[in-house]
Design a protein around this motif. Structure first.
Motif, PDB file in Angstrom:
ATOM      1  N   ASP A  27       0.842  -1.208   0.000  1.00 47.49           N
ATOM      2  CA  ASP A  27       0.000   0.000   0.000  1.00 47.49           C
ATOM      3  C   ASP A  27       0.874   1.254   0.000  1.00 47.49           C
ATOM      4  O   ASP A  27       0.570   2.242  -0.671  1.00 47.49           O
ATOM      5  CB  ASP A  27      -0.938   0.009   1.210  1.00 47.49           C
ATOM      6  CG  ASP A  27      -2.175  -0.877   1.012  1.00 47.49           C
ATOM      7  OD1 ASP A  27      -2.459  -1.263  -0.142  1.00 47.49           O
ATOM      8  OD2 ASP A  27      -2.848  -1.180   2.020  1.00 47.49           O
ATOM      9  N   THR A  71      -0.396  -4.364  -9.598  1.00 49.87           N
ATOM     10  CA  THR A  71      -0.983  -3.301 -10.426  1.00 49.87           C
ATOM     11  C   THR A  71      -1.499  -3.840 -11.768  1.00 49.87           C
ATOM     12  O   THR A  71      -1.762  -3.066 -12.685  1.00 49.87           O
ATOM     13  CB  THR A  71       0.033  -2.172 -10.671  1.00 49.87           C
ATOM     14  OG1 THR A  71       1.161  -2.698 -11.384  1.00 49.87           O
ATOM     15  CG2 THR A  71       0.514  -1.556  -9.360  1.00 49.87           C
ATOM     16  N   GLU A  94      -5.061  -3.175  -1.553  1.00 51.84           N
ATOM     17  CA  GLU A  94      -6.033  -2.365  -2.308  1.00 51.84           C
ATOM     18  C   GLU A  94      -5.321  -1.224  -3.040  1.00 51.84           C
ATOM     19  O   GLU A  94      -5.729  -0.830  -4.128  1.00 51.84           O
ATOM     20  CB  GLU A  94      -7.111  -1.792  -1.381  1.00 51.84           C
ATOM     21  CG  GLU A  94      -8.251  -2.751  -1.081  1.00 51.84           C
ATOM     22  CD  GLU A  94      -9.177  -3.005  -2.268  1.00 51.84           C
ATOM     23  OE1 GLU A  94      -8.958  -2.461  -3.372  1.00 51.84           O
ATOM     24  OE2 GLU A  94     -10.127  -3.790  -2.091  1.00 51.84           O
ATOM     25  N   GLY A  95      -4.242  -0.716  -2.438  1.00 55.11           N
ATOM     26  CA  GLY A  95      -3.486   0.377  -3.063  1.00 55.11           C
ATOM     27  C   GLY A  95      -2.933  -0.039  -4.417  1.00 55.11           C
ATOM     28  O   GLY A  95      -3.005   0.726  -5.394  1.00 55.11           O
ATOM     29  N   MET A  97      -4.040  -2.631  -6.314  1.00 53.66           N
ATOM     30  CA  MET A  97      -5.142  -2.972  -7.230  1.00 53.66           C
ATOM     31  C   MET A  97      -5.848  -1.739  -7.762  1.00 53.66           C
ATOM     32  O   MET A  97      -6.354  -1.759  -8.887  1.00 53.66           O
ATOM     33  CB  MET A  97      -6.141  -3.915  -6.553  1.00 53.66           C
ATOM     34  CG  MET A  97      -5.611  -5.336  -6.408  1.00 53.66           C
ATOM     35  SD  MET A  97      -6.900  -6.513  -5.906  1.00 53.66           S
ATOM     36  CE  MET A  97      -7.266  -5.921  -4.252  1.00 53.66           C
ATOM     37  N   GLU A  98      -5.875  -0.670  -6.970  1.00 52.26           N
ATOM     38  CA  GLU A  98      -6.521   0.561  -7.433  1.00 52.26           C
ATOM     39  C   GLU A  98      -5.805   1.095  -8.674  1.00 52.26           C
ATOM     40  O   GLU A  98      -6.449   1.571  -9.625  1.00 52.26           O
ATOM     41  CB  GLU A  98      -6.541   1.599  -6.301  1.00 52.26           C
ATOM     42  CG  GLU A  98      -7.533   2.722  -6.495  1.00 52.26           C
ATOM     43  CD  GLU A  98      -8.910   2.273  -7.013  1.00 52.26           C
ATOM     44  OE1 GLU A  98      -9.348   2.820  -8.051  1.00 52.26           O
ATOM     45  OE2 GLU A  98      -9.527   1.366  -6.422  1.00 52.26           O
ATOM     46  N   ILE A  99      -4.485   1.000  -8.677  1.00 57.01           N
ATOM     47  CA  ILE A  99      -3.711   1.404  -9.865  1.00 57.01           C
ATOM     48  C   ILE A  99      -4.025   0.462 -11.020  1.00 57.01           C
ATOM     49  O   ILE A  99      -4.198   0.895 -12.169  1.00 57.01           O
ATOM     50  CB  ILE A  99      -2.204   1.438  -9.531  1.00 57.01           C
ATOM     51  CG1 ILE A  99      -1.923   2.604  -8.575  1.00 57.01           C
ATOM     52  CG2 ILE A  99      -1.355   1.570 -10.799  1.00 57.01           C
ATOM     53  CD1 ILE A  99      -0.586   2.577  -7.894  1.00 57.01           C
ATOM     54  N   ARG A 101      -6.811  -1.190 -11.519  1.00 53.14           N
ATOM     55  CA  ARG A 101      -8.165  -0.882 -12.020  1.00 53.14           C
ATOM     56  C   ARG A 101      -8.144   0.313 -12.974  1.00 53.14           C
ATOM     57  O   ARG A 101      -8.835   0.318 -13.993  1.00 53.14           O
ATOM     58  CB  ARG A 101      -9.115  -0.602 -10.851  1.00 53.14           C
ATOM     59  CG  ARG A 101      -9.511  -1.832 -10.058  1.00 53.14           C
ATOM     60  CD  ARG A 101     -10.557  -1.516  -8.990  1.00 53.14           C
ATOM     61  NE  ARG A 101     -10.740  -2.649  -8.112  1.00 53.14           N
ATOM     62  CZ  ARG A 101     -10.260  -2.743  -6.872  1.00 53.14           C
ATOM     63  NH1 ARG A 101      -9.559  -1.737  -6.348  1.00 53.14           N
ATOM     64  NH2 ARG A 101     -10.464  -3.820  -6.144  1.00 53.14           N
ATOM     65  N   ARG A 102      -7.344   1.317 -12.615  1.00 57.12           N
ATOM     66  CA  ARG A 102      -7.246   2.502 -13.472  1.00 57.12           C
ATOM     67  C   ARG A 102      -6.616   2.155 -14.825  1.00 57.12           C
ATOM     68  O   ARG A 102      -7.068   2.631 -15.866  1.00 57.12           O
ATOM     69  CB  ARG A 102      -6.454   3.614 -12.768  1.00 57.12           C
ATOM     70  CG  ARG A 102      -7.170   4.203 -11.564  1.00 57.12           C
ATOM     71  CD  ARG A 102      -6.678   5.606 -11.235  1.00 57.12           C
ATOM     72  NE  ARG A 102      -5.318   5.641 -10.737  1.00 57.12           N
ATOM     73  CZ  ARG A 102      -4.974   5.586  -9.436  1.00 57.12           C
ATOM     74  NH1 ARG A 102      -5.918   5.492  -8.511  1.00 57.12           N
ATOM     75  NH2 ARG A 102      -3.714   5.647  -9.070  1.00 57.12           N
ATOM     76  N   SER A 110     -12.350  -3.250 -18.480  1.00 59.07           N
ATOM     77  CA  SER A 110     -12.917  -3.464 -17.137  1.00 59.07           C
ATOM     78  C   SER A 110     -13.947  -4.594 -17.084  1.00 59.07           C
ATOM     79  O   SER A 110     -14.203  -5.144 -16.006  1.00 59.07           O
ATOM     80  CB  SER A 110     -13.551  -2.177 -16.606  1.00 59.07           C
ATOM     81  OG  SER A 110     -12.553  -1.178 -16.489  1.00 59.07           O
ATOM     82  N   LYS A 117     -10.045  -8.064  -3.493  1.00 59.01           N
ATOM     83  CA  LYS A 117      -9.122  -8.261  -2.372  1.00 59.01           C
ATOM     84  C   LYS A 117      -9.354  -9.657  -1.799  1.00 59.01           C
ATOM     85  O   LYS A 117     -10.448  -9.959  -1.320  1.00 59.01           O
ATOM     86  CB  LYS A 117      -9.347  -7.198  -1.289  1.00 59.01           C
ATOM     87  CG  LYS A 117      -8.340  -7.317  -0.152  1.00 59.01           C
ATOM     88  CD  LYS A 117      -8.442  -6.187   0.846  1.00 59.01           C
ATOM     89  CE  LYS A 117      -7.405  -6.390   1.937  1.00 59.01           C
ATOM     90  NZ  LYS A 117      -7.343  -5.301   2.897  1.00 59.01           N
TER      91      LYS A 117
END
Length: 246
Positions: A27, A71, A94-95, A97-99, A101-102, A110, A117
């Motif tokens: 994260d 990522t 989550e940190g 995976m957020e990248i 997802r973007r 998508s 998670k």
């Protein structure tokens, strides 16, 4: 309870579980991870991922689980090469995976690549539900290696394939000596400079050195139920690909 040396290597000197410490570390470095990954491997990590994905080509998997997805680079490469129906990327950070997802949203994928998670030692997924499972540079972070591999075996369909890419220590001169210097000096220094996080890039070489390698890791796969385990070294032994069949 398994007792591999790598399970005792943790990022921080705290009493928290390894998985909690690994989640915190990733994260914290998520925003710098891709840049660091490509810098530390001099871009060769892209080639390793490509070779790993090619090993699944004959299987033509339609449903793929990307474990320790981070990522999402491996998931994206796997989709581009194999064109499966669905890829699920799982991670405890989550940190990271957020990248991911973007990145996936930017590529308009998508609906094909999704993220959740999940802890690989207790997957919330049905038995026999994936054609292939892939892990790139994340298996050494497993809190319990045997349990993680047994969970992967459970969710794979019969004849499904596991493909692992992991950083390894070269065995022979001069790469062995060169890698020793690189891991002791360059990785921590560059890691701290780019990410401002000294801990993460001291943990990295220690976890690589402690992870079971080559024949030993192939034996770990066999012990946990995988048929015909194989291993193949890349770039003078700095990366190894492992495969096993359910």
């Amino acid at each position: 309870m398994s007792s591999y040396k790598v399970e005792k290597i943790v990022p921080y000197n705290s009493s928290d579980r390894k998985s909690t410490q690994v989640e915190q570390m990733f994260d914290e470095i998520a925003g710098h991870y891709d840049e660091l990954n490509h810098t530390l491997s001099m871009g060769i990590d892209r080639r390793w991922r490509k070779k790993g994905i090619l090993s699944l080509k004959d299987l033509n998997p339609q449903k793929i689980l990307d474990i320790a997805t981070g990522t999402g680079d491996l998931a994206i490469d796997a989709y581009n090469s194999l064109q499966p129906d669905q890829i699920l990327g799982i991670d405890i950070s989550e940190g990271m995976m957020e990248i991911g997802r973007r990145k996936v949203a930017k590529l308009g994928l998508s609906d094909k690549i999704t993220f959740e998670k999940q802890d690989c030692t207790g997957l919330q997924l049905p038995d026999n539900s994936f054609d292939a499972a892939i892990v790139a540079f994340g298996i050494r972070n497993f809190e319990n290696l045997d349990k993680g591999l047994q969970e992967i075996l459970r969710i794979l369909r019969p004849n499904g394939k596991l493909m692992i890419l992991e950083l390894t220590t070269p065995e022979y001169f001069p790469m062995k000596q060169a890698y020793f210097i690189y891991s002791k000096l360059v990785i921590p220094t560059l890691g701290k400079f780019i990410s401002k996080n000294k801990t993460a890039y001291n943990y990295l070489p220690k976890s690589i050195a402690a992870f079971p390698q080559g024949k030993t890791m192939a034996g770990v796969l066999k012990k946990n139920g995988f048929k015909t385990p194989t291993f193949k070294r890349f770039t003078f032994g700095t990366c190894t690909m492992y495969t096993g069949i359910k």
